[in-house]
Design an enzyme around this catalytic site. Structure first.
Site, PDB file in Angstrom:
ATOM      1  N   GLN A  32       0.835  -1.203   0.000  1.00 47.25           N
ATOM      2  CA  GLN A  32       0.000   0.000   0.000  1.00 47.25           C
ATOM      3  C   GLN A  32       0.873   1.257   0.000  1.00 47.25           C
ATOM      4  OE1 GLN A  32      -2.961  -0.046   3.031  1.00 47.25           O
ATOM      5  NE2 GLN A  32      -3.738   1.971   2.505  1.00 47.25           N
ATOM      6  N   GLU A  33       1.906   1.244   0.833  1.00 43.95           N
ATOM      7  CA  GLU A  33       2.812   2.397   0.865  1.00 43.95           C
ATOM      8  C   GLU A  33       3.453   2.598  -0.510  1.00 43.95           C
ATOM      9  OE1 GLU A  33       4.982   0.813   4.185  1.00 43.95           O
ATOM     10  OE2 GLU A  33       4.308   2.402   5.517  1.00 43.95           O
ATOM     11  N   PHE A  34       3.833   1.461  -1.121  1.00 47.94           N
ATOM     12  CA  PHE A  34       4.436   1.512  -2.450  1.00 47.94           C
ATOM     13  C   PHE A  34       3.449   2.121  -3.456  1.00 47.94           C
ATOM     14  CE2 PHE A  34       7.543   0.073  -5.537  1.00 47.94           C
ATOM     15  CZ  PHE A  34       6.789  -0.012  -6.692  1.00 47.94           C
ATOM     16  N   ASP A  35       2.208   1.631  -3.423  1.00 45.53           N
ATOM     17  CA  ASP A  35       1.210   2.119  -4.370  1.00 45.53           C
ATOM     18  C   ASP A  35       0.947   3.611  -4.195  1.00 45.53           C
ATOM     19  OD1 ASP A  35       1.019  -0.399  -5.407  1.00 45.53           O
ATOM     20  OD2 ASP A  35      -0.781  -0.951  -4.299  1.00 45.53           O
ATOM     21  N   SER A  80      -0.654  -4.973 -16.310  1.00 44.02           N
ATOM     22  CA  SER A  80      -1.066  -5.062 -14.910  1.00 44.02           C
ATOM     23  C   SER A  80      -2.432  -4.396 -14.791  1.00 44.02           C
ATOM     24  CB  SER A  80      -0.037  -4.409 -14.011  1.00 44.02           C
ATOM     25  OG  SER A  80      -0.108  -3.030 -14.161  1.00 44.02           O
ATOM     26  N   LEU A  81      -2.920  -4.267 -13.583  1.00 44.60           N
ATOM     27  CA  LEU A  81      -4.239  -3.687 -13.387  1.00 44.60           C
ATOM     28  C   LEU A  81      -4.110  -2.339 -12.698  1.00 44.60           C
ATOM     29  CD1 LEU A  81      -6.140  -6.807 -12.005  1.00 44.60           C
ATOM     30  CD2 LEU A  81      -6.528  -5.699 -14.192  1.00 44.60           C
ATOM     31  N   GLU A 110     -14.254 -10.768  -8.788  1.00 43.96           N
ATOM     32  CA  GLU A 110     -13.548 -11.974  -8.336  1.00 43.96           C
ATOM     33  C   GLU A 110     -12.429 -11.618  -7.359  1.00 43.96           C
ATOM     34  OE1 GLU A 110     -10.932 -13.092 -12.076  1.00 43.96           O
ATOM     35  OE2 GLU A 110     -12.966 -12.596 -12.685  1.00 43.96           O
ATOM     36  N   LYS A 112      -8.742 -11.052  -5.866  1.00 43.36           N
ATOM     37  CA  LYS A 112      -7.395 -10.769  -6.371  1.00 43.36           C
ATOM     38  C   LYS A 112      -6.455 -11.644  -5.554  1.00 43.36           C
ATOM     39  CE  LYS A 112      -4.258  -6.919  -7.412  1.00 43.36           C
ATOM     40  NZ  LYS A 112      -3.122  -7.772  -7.495  1.00 43.36           N
ATOM     41  N   ASP A 114      -3.038 -13.209  -4.180  1.00 43.90           N
ATOM     42  CA  ASP A 114      -1.757 -12.570  -3.901  1.00 43.90           C
ATOM     43  C   ASP A 114      -0.624 -13.590  -3.995  1.00 43.90           C
ATOM     44  OD1 ASP A 114       0.066 -10.680  -3.247  1.00 43.90           O
ATOM     45  OD2 ASP A 114      -0.429 -10.609  -1.113  1.00 43.90           O
ATOM     46  N   GLU A 170      -2.588 -17.242 -11.120  1.00 42.01           N
ATOM     47  CA  GLU A 170      -1.687 -16.892 -10.034  1.00 42.01           C
ATOM     48  C   GLU A 170      -1.191 -18.173  -9.367  1.00 42.01           C
ATOM     49  OE1 GLU A 170      -1.563 -13.673 -10.062  1.00 42.01           O
ATOM     50  OE2 GLU A 170      -0.667 -13.028  -8.159  1.00 42.01           O
ATOM     51  N   TYR A 222      -7.408 -17.230 -14.022  1.00 44.59           N
ATOM     52  CA  TYR A 222      -8.445 -16.197 -14.070  1.00 44.59           C
ATOM     53  C   TYR A 222      -8.550 -15.408 -15.372  1.00 44.59           C
ATOM     54  CZ  TYR A 222      -4.261 -13.825 -12.333  1.00 44.59           C
ATOM     55  OH  TYR A 222      -2.987 -13.380 -12.152  1.00 44.59           O
ATOM     56  N   LYS A 285     -14.027  -6.848 -13.568  1.00 35.83           N
ATOM     57  CA  LYS A 285     -13.784  -6.904 -15.009  1.00 35.83           C
ATOM     58  C   LYS A 285     -15.097  -6.736 -15.755  1.00 35.83           C
ATOM     59  CE  LYS A 285     -10.152 -10.349 -14.289  1.00 35.83           C
ATOM     60  NZ  LYS A 285      -9.823 -11.775 -14.306  1.00 35.83           N
ATOM     61  N   LYS A 309      -8.007  -2.757  -3.740  1.00 34.77           N
ATOM     62  CA  LYS A 309      -7.130  -3.458  -2.786  1.00 34.77           C
ATOM     63  C   LYS A 309      -7.611  -3.242  -1.353  1.00 34.77           C
ATOM     64  CE  LYS A 309      -2.679  -3.392  -4.459  1.00 34.77           C
ATOM     65  NZ  LYS A 309      -1.490  -4.187  -4.350  1.00 34.77           N
ATOM     66  N   CYS A 403      23.530  -0.574  27.601  1.00 35.97           N
ATOM     67  CA  CYS A 403      23.284  -1.871  26.982  1.00 35.97           C
ATOM     68  C   CYS A 403      22.617  -2.826  27.978  1.00 35.97           C
ATOM     69  CB  CYS A 403      24.608  -2.472  26.490  1.00 35.97           C
ATOM     70  SG  CYS A 403      24.403  -4.127  25.815  1.00 35.97           S
ATOM     71  N   CYS A 406      25.318  -5.847  28.655  1.00 35.74           N
ATOM     72  CA  CYS A 406      26.626  -5.706  29.297  1.00 35.74           C
ATOM     73  C   CYS A 406      26.759  -4.413  30.095  1.00 35.74           C
ATOM     74  CB  CYS A 406      27.748  -5.801  28.255  1.00 35.74           C
ATOM     75  SG  CYS A 406      27.848  -4.354  27.198  1.00 35.74           S
ATOM     76  N   CYS A 421      25.712  -0.541  21.085  1.00 39.90           N
ATOM     77  CA  CYS A 421      26.573  -0.843  22.219  1.00 39.90           C
ATOM     78  C   CYS A 421      27.967  -1.003  21.616  1.00 39.90           C
ATOM     79  CB  CYS A 421      26.144  -2.149  22.884  1.00 39.90           C
ATOM     80  SG  CYS A 421      27.411  -2.791  23.989  1.00 39.90           S
ATOM     81  N   CYS A 427      30.636  -7.758  24.985  1.00 39.50           N
ATOM     82  CA  CYS A 427      29.173  -7.813  25.101  1.00 39.50           C
ATOM     83  C   CYS A 427      28.695  -9.163  24.540  1.00 39.50           C
ATOM     84  CB  CYS A 427      28.569  -6.641  24.332  1.00 39.50           C
ATOM     85  SG  CYS A 427      26.779  -6.614  24.371  1.00 39.50           S
TER      86      CYS A 427
HETATM   87  S1  IVH Z   1      -6.723 -10.327 -14.451  1.00 43.28           S
HETATM   88  C1  IVH Z   1      -5.341  -7.615 -17.887  1.00 43.28           C
HETATM   89  N1  IVH Z   1      -7.629 -11.437 -12.257  1.00 43.28           N
HETATM   90  O1  IVH Z   1      -2.981  -8.968 -10.259  1.00 43.28           O
HETATM   91  C2  IVH Z   1      -5.829  -8.233 -16.632  1.00 43.28           C
HETATM   92  N2  IVH Z   1      -5.413 -10.597 -12.242  1.00 43.28           N
HETATM   93  O2  IVH Z   1      -2.070  -6.113 -10.793  1.00 43.28           O
HETATM   94  C3  IVH Z   1      -5.085  -9.446 -16.284  1.00 43.28           C
HETATM   95  N3  IVH Z   1      -4.233 -10.969 -10.115  1.00 43.28           N
HETATM   96  O3  IVH Z   1      -0.761  -9.380 -12.925  1.00 43.28           O
HETATM   97  C4  IVH Z   1      -5.142  -9.827 -14.903  1.00 43.28           C
HETATM   98  N4  IVH Z   1      -5.861 -12.010  -9.096  1.00 43.28           N
HETATM   99  O4  IVH Z   1      -0.969 -11.278 -11.231  1.00 43.28           O
HETATM  100  C5  IVH Z   1      -6.585 -10.829 -12.855  1.00 43.28           C
HETATM  101  N5  IVH Z   1      -8.564 -12.471 -10.418  1.00 43.28           N
HETATM  102  C6  IVH Z   1      -7.522 -11.883 -11.003  1.00 43.28           C
HETATM  103  C7  IVH Z   1      -6.311 -11.673 -10.333  1.00 43.28           C
HETATM  104  C8  IVH Z   1      -5.268 -11.018 -10.981  1.00 43.28           C
HETATM  105  C9  IVH Z   1      -4.617 -11.586  -8.995  1.00 43.28           C
HETATM  106  C10 IVH Z   1      -2.900 -10.364 -10.297  1.00 43.28           C
HETATM  107  C11 IVH Z   1      -2.222 -10.706 -11.585  1.00 43.28           C
HETATM  108  C12 IVH Z   1      -1.977  -9.412 -12.268  1.00 43.28           C
HETATM  109  C13 IVH Z   1      -2.034  -8.457 -11.137  1.00 43.28           C
HETATM  110  C14 IVH Z   1      -2.439  -7.114 -11.639  1.00 43.28           C
END
Ligand code: IVH
Length: 665
Positions: A32-35, A80-81, A110, A112, A114, A170, A222, A285, A309, A403, A406, A421, A427
């Site tokens: 989350q921090e990264f995103d 990616s998504l 559906e 996601k 991990d 996955e 998926y 989707k 997320k 410490c 020690c 220390c 120590c």
């Molecule tokens: S669909 C173009 N469905 O999430 C869409 N991805 O950040 C293709 N992931 O690279 C991906 N669960 O590794 C899809 N139910 C799901 C998923 C899923 C996990 C992952 C996947 C993807 C990443 C996207």
């Protein structure tokens, strides 16, 4: 700081986190921090188009390319998504789709999953190839490893599948398998995996597929791709895939209103805790393939899908006391001792407080109710205090001044967050920690000396320094509790064998601050002996590629301590390697000095790893991606199309295997 400076800062930070995550598999921050950082950068870059940079972290989705697998181009690139943490943005997505399509539509919701994504290619109903995501355009061929995963069909059942198609999904390590694996690793004193995702991707990249088989991975599929798919809807295609033998999650629901989508999200945010595998969100989707095509994709992600997320799981519990741990370098880590609380599948009793500044920032008092979160690390951390729940204020947590082991006063070096220390000679945890490091697998690899045994030897007065290992006598060991003749012989044999360990590993084993495995190698090759290294000046040290002022200072300090010089003398007299053997130096030249070389494609004379070694032995540097600074590309067959294009654009020479071998001959 102005916005342009912030862009540069964010890029640098994100590059580092990306490396930690994708290359080292050791993230320092949560997803989350990264995103959030990534989102901030994307926004700023949009505002400042003049700062465009082809190498910005926003221009790629990360890479997990690995040296030892053959790389294969994806037929359809692996996008990616787009993701979000806010329900409002889910509504924005829904409304945008509605506006753009201007007709009825269904959204398939559906889980996601991990884990680590995989692309499976089937021809005539048989699995022919499995490829990791890699950089999205090409990935590693991990077919042999994937074939060990029982839930992936090698041959399809039923009928009606296209002659040729791709299915993505996955690869996951179920929670239960993950916990067992970590317990085992703990017993064997091997580093633990931070989460099932890292365990799954680490396992998939193992060179030995029989070990992969023993790790019991699982996979959910998926996404179906191909020219002649059976149905016009994503959901319907997945139902077909399930009939062909694929493991498809049954948590999939077609929704027609935003309300239904939100209900699904809220329900599964809670219920997912009962699932056997890790999930980190919900994927939405647009179901119709025709509508998907209408909506299209950006360069990075489809416009017809989004990932919502979940917030990281958080628990609230009482802080009972703070204890302090002293590591082998003398760094003191504060640890919060908590009322046990259930968090993301395990019971948490302790959490790291990192350093004095963090404690101060939290304004922590004993008895406080604190929020605990699990990030990418194994040890949970405290992220906040529930001040409303304070009904009586306990003592303020004050960082210790001496410490706990020690009693020596603690020091804080300028620019560093940790307290140390400095009594490293006496120590106990520092002494024992140094010995543990010395005998560890990547250092001197002396078997039979775990934490407990070292502690026992230390208590009994048998060892005070690493040099004492070489004067251990069998009867002294054999008479100890839980020890016998056999363990004594084993340990002494390990100690004896360590005299053959090459100098570069000895240098790592000494435990000089900031001298890790790679730095030790670099130093050993540059100076060739401990004598030369100990006489090196600051200028000579920083003159070596990759050695900065911090490492150089630490080396100077190490050798300025008389006790270290004596220790090295003792080790040398015992027969420990203190210089590179001529054999180790064979084949070293400086023919590629100052050259940055990218390796790409498949080779016939040597493996990629061998080429990498050849580059290093001849003084060159192997780098992962093409930039203006690249000297040339060592290209085999099937060099990735995106790399080729980039090389041509930047005018970087491309050299084939034979030309390269002739160059270093
Ligand atoms: S669909 C173009 N469905 O999430 C869409 N991805 O950040 C293709 N992931 O690279 C991906 N669960 O590794 C899809 N139910 C799901 C998923 C899923 C996990 C992952 C996947 C993807 C990443 C996207």
């Amino acid at each position: 700081m102005n916005e342009v400076e912030r862009i540069l800062q964010l890029r640098e930070e994100l590059h580092r986190h990306n490396y930690n995550y994708y290359v080292l598999n050791a993230p320092e921050i949560t997803d989350q921090e990264f995103d959030f950082l990534m989102r901030e950068l994307q926004d700023l870059e949009e505002k400042h188009p003049e700062c465009k940079d082809d190498n910005s972290p926003t221009m790629r989705v990360g890479s997990d390319l690995n040296k030892n697998f053959v790389q294969v181009a994806h037929k359809y690139s692996m996008l990616s998504l787009a993701n979000t943490y806010s329900e409002a943005e889910v509504a924005d997505f829904f409304n945008r789709v509605q506006k753009d399509l201007n007709e009825d539509f269904e959204i398939c919701c559906e889980m996601k999953f991990d884990g680590t994504s995989i692309s499976l290619i089937y021809e005539e109903g048989r699995l022919v190839r499995a490829v990791t995501r890699g950089d999205g355009t090409q990935g590693d061929d991990v077919t042999d490893n994937v074939k060990t995963i029982r839930s992936i069909p090698l041959v399809l059942r039923g009928e009606g599948y296209p002659r040729e198609f791709e299915i993505r999904g996955e690869i996951l390590m179920p929670w239960q398998v993950f916990e067992q694996l970590n317990e085992e690793r703990e017993r064997r004193e091997e580093p633990l995996f931070a989460n099932p995702r890292n365990a799954a991707s680490g396992t998939l990249k193992l060179q030995n597929s029989s070990v992969v088989a023993s790790r019991k991975l699982d996979a959910y599929l998926y996404y179906l791709l191909g020219e002649e798919l059976p149905c016009g809807g994503h959901y319907e295609n997945m139902m077909k895939a399930a009939q062909w033998g694929f493991k498809v999650s049954d948590i999939m629901r077609k929704c027609t209103s935003l309300q239904e989508v939100m209900d699904f999200i809220r329900y599964w945010d809670v219920e997912r805790k009962n699932l056997p595998v890790a999930t980190d969100g919900i994927v939405l989707k647009v179901n119709s393939l025709r509508q998907q095509k209408n909506l299209g994709s950006t360069a990075k992600s489809p416009r017809w899908a989004i990932a919502y997320k979940f917030q990281a799981e958080r628990a609230c519990t009482r802080l009972n006391k703070v204890t302090y741990q002293v590591g082998r370098t003398g760094a003191v880590t504060p640890v919060a001792n908590l009322d046990p609380v259930q968090l993301a599948g395990t019971v948490v009793k302790r959490a790291s407080l990192h350093n004095a500044d963090i404690i101060e920032g939290l304004d922590l008092h004993i008895g406080d109710y604190v929020y605990v979160e699990k990030g990418g690390e194994i040890i949970p951390k405290i992220v906040g205090v529930d001040k409303e729940a304070r009904f009586m204020i306990g003592d303020k947590v004050k960082f210790i001044t001496h410490c706990p082991e020690c009693g020596s006063p603690l020091m804080r070096y300028e620019g560093e967050a940790a307290h140390y220390c400095v009594n490293d000679a006496a120590c106990p945890p520092q002494i024992k920690g140094k010995i543990e490091h010395y005998v560890s697998r990547k250092a001197m690899n002396i078997d039979g000396l775990g934490t407990e045994t070292i502690d026992q030897f230390y208590q009994e007065g048998l060892i005070h320094t690493i040099a004492d290992l070489y004067t251990l006598k069998a009867p002294d060991i054999a008479r100890l509790e839980r020890m016998g003749k056999k363990s004594a012989v084993n340990i002494l044999e390990g100690v004896r064998a360590s005299k053959n360990v090459p100098f570069e590993r000895v240098l790592f084993a000494l435990g000089i601050r900031f001298v890790g495995e790679t730095t030790a190698k670099t130093l050993a090759r540059a100076f060739r002996s401990i004598d030369a290294l100990s006489k090196a000046t600051l200028e000579e040290l920083v003159g070596v590629d990759e050695i900065g002022a911090k490492i150089a200072q630490s080396i100077l300090q190490y050798f300025s301590d008389e006790r270290n010089v004596e220790l090295i003398e003792r080790l040398r007299n015992e027969g420990v390697q203190m210089e590179m053997e001529e054999l180790d130096m064979e084949g070293y030249t400086d023919k590629l000095e100052g050259k940055s070389i990218v390796i790409s494609g498949v080779f016939t004379h040597h493996s990629r790893d061998e080429y990498k070694e050849l580059i290093e032995k001849n003084g060159g540097k192997n780098v992962g991606s093409i930039s203006k600074k690249t000297s040339f590309i060592l290209a085999g067959d099937n060099m990735g199309p995106s790399k080729l294009e980039k090389a041509q654009k930047l005018g970087i020479p491309i050299m084939n295997e034979d030309e390269f071998l002739a160059l270093i001959e």
